[in-house]
Design an enzyme around this catalytic site. Structure first.
Site, PDB file in Angstrom:
ATOM      1  N   HIS A 297       0.894  -1.200   0.128  1.00 48.86           N
ATOM      2  CA  HIS A 297       0.041   0.107  -0.157  1.00 48.86           C
ATOM      3  C   HIS A 297       0.866   1.184   0.003  1.00 48.86           C
ATOM      4  O   HIS A 297       0.527   2.363  -0.554  1.00 48.86           O
ATOM      5  CB  HIS A 297      -1.063   0.059   1.316  1.00 48.86           C
ATOM      6  CG  HIS A 297      -2.172  -0.998   1.011  1.00 48.86           C
ATOM      7  ND1 HIS A 297      -3.384  -0.538   0.932  1.00 48.86           N
ATOM      8  CD2 HIS A 297      -2.119  -2.365   1.053  1.00 48.86           C
ATOM      9  CE1 HIS A 297      -4.014  -1.553   0.690  1.00 48.86           C
ATOM     10  NE2 HIS A 297      -3.359  -2.652   0.870  1.00 48.86           N
TER      11      HIS A 297
ATOM     12  N   ARG B 100       0.810   4.362  -3.057  1.00 49.43           N
ATOM     13  CA  ARG B 100       0.439   5.685  -2.917  1.00 49.43           C
ATOM     14  C   ARG B 100       1.146   6.704  -3.362  1.00 49.43           C
ATOM     15  O   ARG B 100       2.597   6.649  -3.209  1.00 49.43           O
ATOM     16  CB  ARG B 100       0.350   5.849  -1.318  1.00 49.43           C
ATOM     17  CG  ARG B 100      -0.828   5.289  -0.627  1.00 49.43           C
ATOM     18  CD  ARG B 100      -0.858   5.797   0.805  1.00 49.43           C
ATOM     19  NE  ARG B 100       0.055   5.784   1.566  1.00 49.43           N
ATOM     20  CZ  ARG B 100       0.324   4.917   2.664  1.00 49.43           C
ATOM     21  NH1 ARG B 100      -0.481   3.982   2.431  1.00 49.43           N
ATOM     22  NH2 ARG B 100       1.474   4.886   3.181  1.00 49.43           N
TER      23      ARG B 100
END
Length: 181
Positions: free
Chosen positions: A49, A53
């Protein structure tokens, strides 16, 4: 305020879709991470993750108080808040509960009350709030007492959030379906 709920199964693409949705607003995004490193697998998921981003997004890591994600000066600087995810927040709360207290109605009530405080703050803000969650209603009944408690609490939080959301998406196999709004 605009509250958007994105739900789906594990590895359905819901987080990626929510990130694209947040980035599509063309503004600064505050990413609120609820995951905790319990083991090596969770560390790898969190790292995936992080890599995905945009570097310019803000980051806020929270534990027990979900409502804090919308209530400080740092968060106020961001017009878009992405919370990833409600299911991980609930699992973190339940993992701290000793086994003799599993399914304790007081603890369940505290979690639901915290979710309601967060929903009230989301409704009162002028920001776009995007919340990711896992859908537990498509599978069978969990075999363990803790698993059944998790499914019951998360199902309740998901329903409350969906009722108050302006838009709800379900993501399956990477394909988003607009359910509401």
């Amino acid at each position: 305020m605009s509250l958007i709920l994105v739900t789906g199964g594990v590895r359905s693409g819901k987080s990626r879709f929510a990130e694209e949705l947040a980035g599509g607003y063309g503004r600064d995004v505050l990413y609120v991470a609820t995951g905790q490193v319990w083991d090596e697998e969770m560390r790898k998921r969190i790292e995936l993750h992080r890599q995905r981003r945009p570097a310019g997004w803000g980051l806020r890591e929270i534990g027990g108080k979900l409502s804090d994600s919308l209530s400080d000066a740092d968060a106020d600087a961001y017009p878009v808040v992405l919370i990833d995810c409600l299911s991980t927040w609930i699992s973190g709360r339940l993992m701290d509960v000793p086994e003799p207290s599993w399914r304790d109605e007081t603890i369940t009530g505290e979690i639901l009350a915290e979710a309601e405080r967060w929903l009230d703050k989301a409704a009162a803000t002028d920001r776009i709030v995007i919340a990711v969650t896992s859908e537990v209603g498509l599978g069978g009944v969990a075999l363990s007492k803790l698993g059944r408690w998790f499914a019951d609490v998360l199902g309740d939080v998901n329903q409350r959030t969906a009722r108050r959301a302006d838009a709800v998406y379900a993501v399956m196999a990477g394909i988003p379906w607009r359910l509401k709004g």
